[in-house]
Enzyme design. Structure first.
Site, PDB file in Angstrom:
ATOM      1  N   VAL A  11       1.485  -4.728  10.014  1.00  0.00           N
ATOM      2  CA  VAL A  11      -0.167  -5.152   9.922  1.00  0.00           C
ATOM      3  C   VAL A  11      -1.274  -4.903  11.415  1.00  0.00           C
ATOM      4  CG1 VAL A  11      -1.899  -7.798  10.681  1.00  0.00           C
ATOM      5  CG2 VAL A  11       0.216  -7.331   9.145  1.00  0.00           C
ATOM      6  N   GLU A 152      -5.344 -10.940   6.525  1.00  0.00           N
ATOM      7  CA  GLU A 152      -5.002  -9.634   5.786  1.00  0.00           C
ATOM      8  C   GLU A 152      -4.144 -10.115   4.748  1.00  0.00           C
ATOM      9  OE1 GLU A 152      -1.939  -8.549   5.674  1.00  0.00           O
ATOM     10  OE2 GLU A 152      -0.037  -9.774   6.697  1.00  0.00           O
ATOM     11  N   PHE A 153      -4.362  -8.894   3.871  1.00  0.00           N
ATOM     12  CA  PHE A 153      -3.984  -8.646   1.868  1.00  0.00           C
ATOM     13  C   PHE A 153      -3.440  -7.728   2.317  1.00  0.00           C
ATOM     14  CE2 PHE A 153      -7.876 -11.911   2.277  1.00  0.00           C
ATOM     15  CZ  PHE A 153      -7.453 -12.839   2.494  1.00  0.00           C
ATOM     16  N   ASN A 227      -0.857 -16.394  -0.968  1.00  0.00           N
ATOM     17  CA  ASN A 227       0.815 -15.997  -0.368  1.00  0.00           C
ATOM     18  C   ASN A 227       1.289 -17.215  -1.348  1.00  0.00           C
ATOM     19  OD1 ASN A 227      -0.202 -13.464   0.214  1.00  0.00           O
ATOM     20  ND2 ASN A 227       1.438 -13.950   1.959  1.00  0.00           N
ATOM     21  N   GLY A 276      11.359 -12.115  -1.482  1.00  0.00           N
ATOM     22  CA  GLY A 276      11.753 -11.668  -0.647  1.00  0.00           C
ATOM     23  C   GLY A 276      10.857 -11.558   0.531  1.00  0.00           C
ATOM     24  N   CYS A 279       7.209 -11.933   4.448  1.00  0.00           N
ATOM     25  CA  CYS A 279       5.142 -12.830   4.220  1.00  0.00           C
ATOM     26  C   CYS A 279       6.025 -13.479   3.657  1.00  0.00           C
ATOM     27  CB  CYS A 279       4.430 -12.443   3.827  1.00  0.00           C
ATOM     28  SG  CYS A 279       4.231 -10.381   4.447  1.00  0.00           S
ATOM     29  N   LYS A 282       8.120 -17.123   4.398  1.00  0.00           N
ATOM     30  CA  LYS A 282       7.732 -17.976   5.779  1.00  0.00           C
ATOM     31  C   LYS A 282       6.554 -18.227   5.265  1.00  0.00           C
ATOM     32  CE  LYS A 282       5.989 -14.727   8.605  1.00  0.00           C
ATOM     33  NZ  LYS A 282       3.902 -14.650   8.579  1.00  0.00           N
TER      34      LYS A 282
HETATM   35  C1  UGA Z   1       2.286 -10.328   0.411  1.00  0.00           C
HETATM   36  C2  UGA Z   1       1.270  -9.984  -0.653  1.00  0.00           C
HETATM   37  O1  UGA Z   1       1.433  -9.456  -1.639  1.00  0.00           O
HETATM   38  C3  UGA Z   1       0.338  -9.675   0.407  1.00  0.00           C
HETATM   39  O2  UGA Z   1      -1.284  -9.604  -0.267  1.00  0.00           O
HETATM   40  C4  UGA Z   1       0.064 -10.370   1.780  1.00  0.00           C
HETATM   41  O3  UGA Z   1      -0.830  -9.395   2.673  1.00  0.00           O
HETATM   42  C5  UGA Z   1       1.748  -9.931   2.483  1.00  0.00           C
HETATM   43  O4  UGA Z   1       2.536 -10.473   1.846  1.00  0.00           O
HETATM   44  C6  UGA Z   1       1.507 -10.316   3.834  1.00  0.00           C
HETATM   45  O5  UGA Z   1       1.103 -12.148   3.959  1.00  0.00           O
HETATM   46  O6  UGA Z   1       0.693  -9.606   5.188  1.00  0.00           O
HETATM   47  P1  UGA Z   1       4.287  -8.069   1.005  1.00  0.00           P
HETATM   48  O7  UGA Z   1       5.116  -8.953   1.223  1.00  0.00           O
HETATM   49  O8  UGA Z   1       4.440  -6.709   0.705  1.00  0.00           O
HETATM   50  O9  UGA Z   1       2.941  -8.904   0.034  1.00  0.00           O
HETATM   51  O10 UGA Z   1       5.376  -8.420  -0.719  1.00  0.00           O
HETATM   52  P2  UGA Z   1       5.500  -8.750  -2.503  1.00  0.00           P
HETATM   53  O11 UGA Z   1       4.854  -7.580  -3.258  1.00  0.00           O
HETATM   54  O12 UGA Z   1       4.313  -9.783  -2.132  1.00  0.00           O
HETATM   55  O13 UGA Z   1       6.498  -9.044  -3.086  1.00  0.00           O
HETATM   56  C7  UGA Z   1       6.906 -10.024  -2.564  1.00  0.00           C
HETATM   57  C8  UGA Z   1       8.494 -10.084  -3.208  1.00  0.00           C
HETATM   58  O14 UGA Z   1       8.132 -10.683  -4.461  1.00  0.00           O
HETATM   59  C9  UGA Z   1       8.744  -8.541  -3.292  1.00  0.00           C
HETATM   60  O15 UGA Z   1      10.463  -9.380  -3.206  1.00  0.00           O
HETATM   61  C10 UGA Z   1       9.097  -8.440  -4.866  1.00  0.00           C
HETATM   62  O16 UGA Z   1       9.987  -7.459  -5.126  1.00  0.00           O
HETATM   63  C11 UGA Z   1       9.013 -10.056  -5.586  1.00  0.00           C
HETATM   64  N1  UGA Z   1       8.575 -10.029  -6.801  1.00  0.00           N
HETATM   65  C12 UGA Z   1       6.497  -9.436  -6.721  1.00  0.00           C
HETATM   66  C13 UGA Z   1       8.781 -10.412  -7.546  1.00  0.00           C
HETATM   67  O17 UGA Z   1      10.275 -10.779  -7.617  1.00  0.00           O
HETATM   68  N2  UGA Z   1       8.258 -10.625  -9.218  1.00  0.00           N
HETATM   69  C14 UGA Z   1       6.532  -9.888  -9.170  1.00  0.00           C
HETATM   70  O18 UGA Z   1       6.553 -10.118 -10.232  1.00  0.00           O
HETATM   71  C15 UGA Z   1       6.129  -9.758  -8.017  1.00  0.00           C
END
Ligand code: UGA
Length: 475
Positions: A11, A152-153, A227, A276, A279, A282
């Site tokens: 971040v 942040e997003f 989230n 996983g 973010c 947790k």
């Molecule tokens: C997430 C949020 O999407 C962001 O908006 C946020 O800013 C960020 O956390 C944070 O709090 O900093 P991120 O952890 O980078 O982002 O990952 P995601 O894209 O949300 O994916 C999370 C998990 O869900 C991954 O393991 C992904 O493989 C899984 N996932 C995602 C699925 O199993 N199915 C889906 O349809 C989408």
């Protein structure tokens, strides 16, 4: 504007670099001296698309610098962005000790009034505590601290794009000056006018983001609520996938149609191994704890967490059903990162799958474009390969654990020939079942029918079928 960023993790690095790109004078600091040295040399210690180019160009333009001297760093900015980690404690609460340390450092070392911005993900009411610590530890009574929340997003893997072209910017503020100052900091991004070097396909740069101004408590809650909602959406899709397997429906068909309803939307409905990363898992836990402490029953969210935990059990069961005995089997793994386009393995489903396979005596080989170094530090017993073909050679099963798009493009016929037993367990529903089965693979995924589609029937054969009760071709 002069800005200080405290914390050079995902971040902090993206925030500091992108604010420099937006034209500000940014100093970043971290208490990890080795990390600071690496950054001073212009080397980004994580894999995040576009970050290295942007970081070095802003360093060269003298808009971005790194220092281990936190005392001088906190004095150099008009605004201080707190981007330190808030990892989970044993009981699921967010560990806010790094925020507390930073707050005390600012209070004792700063000689002029500042805007202190919470960027780290924190539970609601942290801003109130932050204000209290800043005022209690303040050395100079003439120094005034204003506090704001600016969650942040950023998604890992597209964090730079998300920062420069966000859909929304949330400002949790308590006074007009803080709002004005943050508005000024984000002006180039809000106007979507400045030249951005990151033009990826579908860049929505022409659409200015929505500015949402709220109280600090609301801004903090918006982040956790967002989230947690995404996590629930994924768990919901996973439950539908389980149901699809039982009733012979196809999860892809189901969620494609569901997602066409704008009230539902197509994203975050991909079934598989579950969520996983550092973010979602947790933040869900911390949000559940916040609800518990506030006397609100949020069992719905607890269940989403449990559904997610059970994905690994279910996947292991699929492996066991297909392989029968896991001990001494050669198991190849494609994908280790918690998702595509990152080298991050924190809370990655792959780690738990590998741990369980090793515990059952499997010989594990693995490949990932970016995450092998980090994984080898945890599992020295795993053999890390140069590419997917090496993973597949003589393997009894191939597991797909990360949705890297490259895996879709592999020469699967060649992989079929290399394997000792052509068995694929696709934990991300990445591949097309019919194509895989046509090549000859035994293919398993989540929520998709295992039958091959019926071949085109001759008219006489279809007439015969009309009179038979039901026929399916099991593979
Ligand atoms: C997430 C949020 O999407 C962001 O908006 C946020 O800013 C960020 O956390 C944070 O709090 O900093 P991120 O952890 O980078 O982002 O990952 P995601 O894209 O949300 O994916 C999370 C998990 O869900 C991954 O393991 C992904 O493989 C899984 N996932 C995602 C699925 O199993 N199915 C889906 O349809 C989408």
């Amino acid at each position: 504007m002069r800005i200080t960023v405290i914390g050079c993790g995902y971040v902090g690095l993206v925030t500091g670099t992108c604010l420099a790109e937006a034209g500000h004078q940014v100093v970043c600091t971290d208490n990890d001296a080795e990390r600071v040295q690496t950054l001073k040399a212009g080397v980004v210690p994580i894999y995040e698309p576009h970050l290295d180019g942007l970081l070095t160009s802003n360093m060269r333009a003298n808009r971005l610098s790194f220092t281990g001297d936190a005392d001088s760093a906190v004095n150099s900015g008009d605004a201080i962005f707190i981007c330190v980690g808030t990892p989970p404690k044993e009981n699921g609460d967010a560990d806010l000790s790094a925020i507390d340390n930073v707050a005390r450092l600012i209070a004792t070392e700063v000689h002029a009034s500042k805007l202190v911005v919470e960027k780290s993900t924190v539970p609601a009411q942290t801003g109130q505590q932050l204000k209290r610590v800043l005022s209690v530890y303040r050395r100079d009574s003439a120094v005034e601290f204003r506090v704001a929340s600016n969650p942040e997003f950023l998604r890992e893997g597209s964090a730079v794009e998300d920062f420069l072209h966000p859909e929304r910017i949330v400002l949790g503020v308590e006074d007009e000056n803080s709002e004005k100052q943050l508005h000024e900091i984000y002006r180039p991004i809000l106007e979507a006018k400045f030249h951005c070097p990151v033009h990826w396909s579908g860049c929505p740069s022409a659409t200015p983001p929505k500015l949402v101004v709220t109280t600090i408590n609301s801004a903090e809650l918006i982040k956790h609520a967002s989230n947690s909602f995404l996590a629930m959406k994924i768990s919901y899709a996973n439950m539908i996938a389980d149901l699809c397997e039982k009733v012979g429906a196809d999860i892809k068909e189901v969620v494609n149609a569901m997602g066409l309803d704008p009230r539902i939307g197509p994203q975050f409905l991909n079934a598989g191994l579950g969520f996983g990363g550092f973010c979602l898992p947790k933040d869900v836990q911390a949000f559940v704890r916040l609800a518990e402490r506030s006397g609100v029953n949020f069992n719905m969210l607890k269940e989403a967490e449990q559904v997610n935990k059970r994905r690994i059990d279910l996947f292991m069961e699929k492996i066991r059903q297909a392989l029968w005995v896991i001990k001494d089997k050669q198991v190849g793994i494609l994908g280790l990162a918690f998702k595509a386009n990152t080298d991050d393995i924190r809370f990655a489903p792959s780690l738990e799958v590998i741990r369980r396979l090793l515990a059952e005596g499997a010989q594990v080989r693995a490949y990932d474009q970016e995450a092998m170094d980090k994984t080898s530090a945890i599992f020295p017993q795993v053999q890390f390969c140069r590419g997917p073909h090496d993973v597949a050679r003589d393997a009894d099963a191939l597991l797909l654990l990360t949705e890297w798009p490259e895996f879709r493009q592999l020469d699967w016929t060649r992989i079929y020939e290399l394997m000792s037993r052509p068995l694929i367990l696709d934990g991300r529903n990445l591949l097309d079942p019919a194509t895989m089965m046509d090549i000859g693979f035994e293919y398993h995924s989540f929520g998709r029918p295992v039958e091959k589609p019926l071949p085109q029937l001759m008219p006489s054969a279809s007439a015969m079928l009309d009179s038979s009760p039901s026929i399916s071709q099991q593979t």
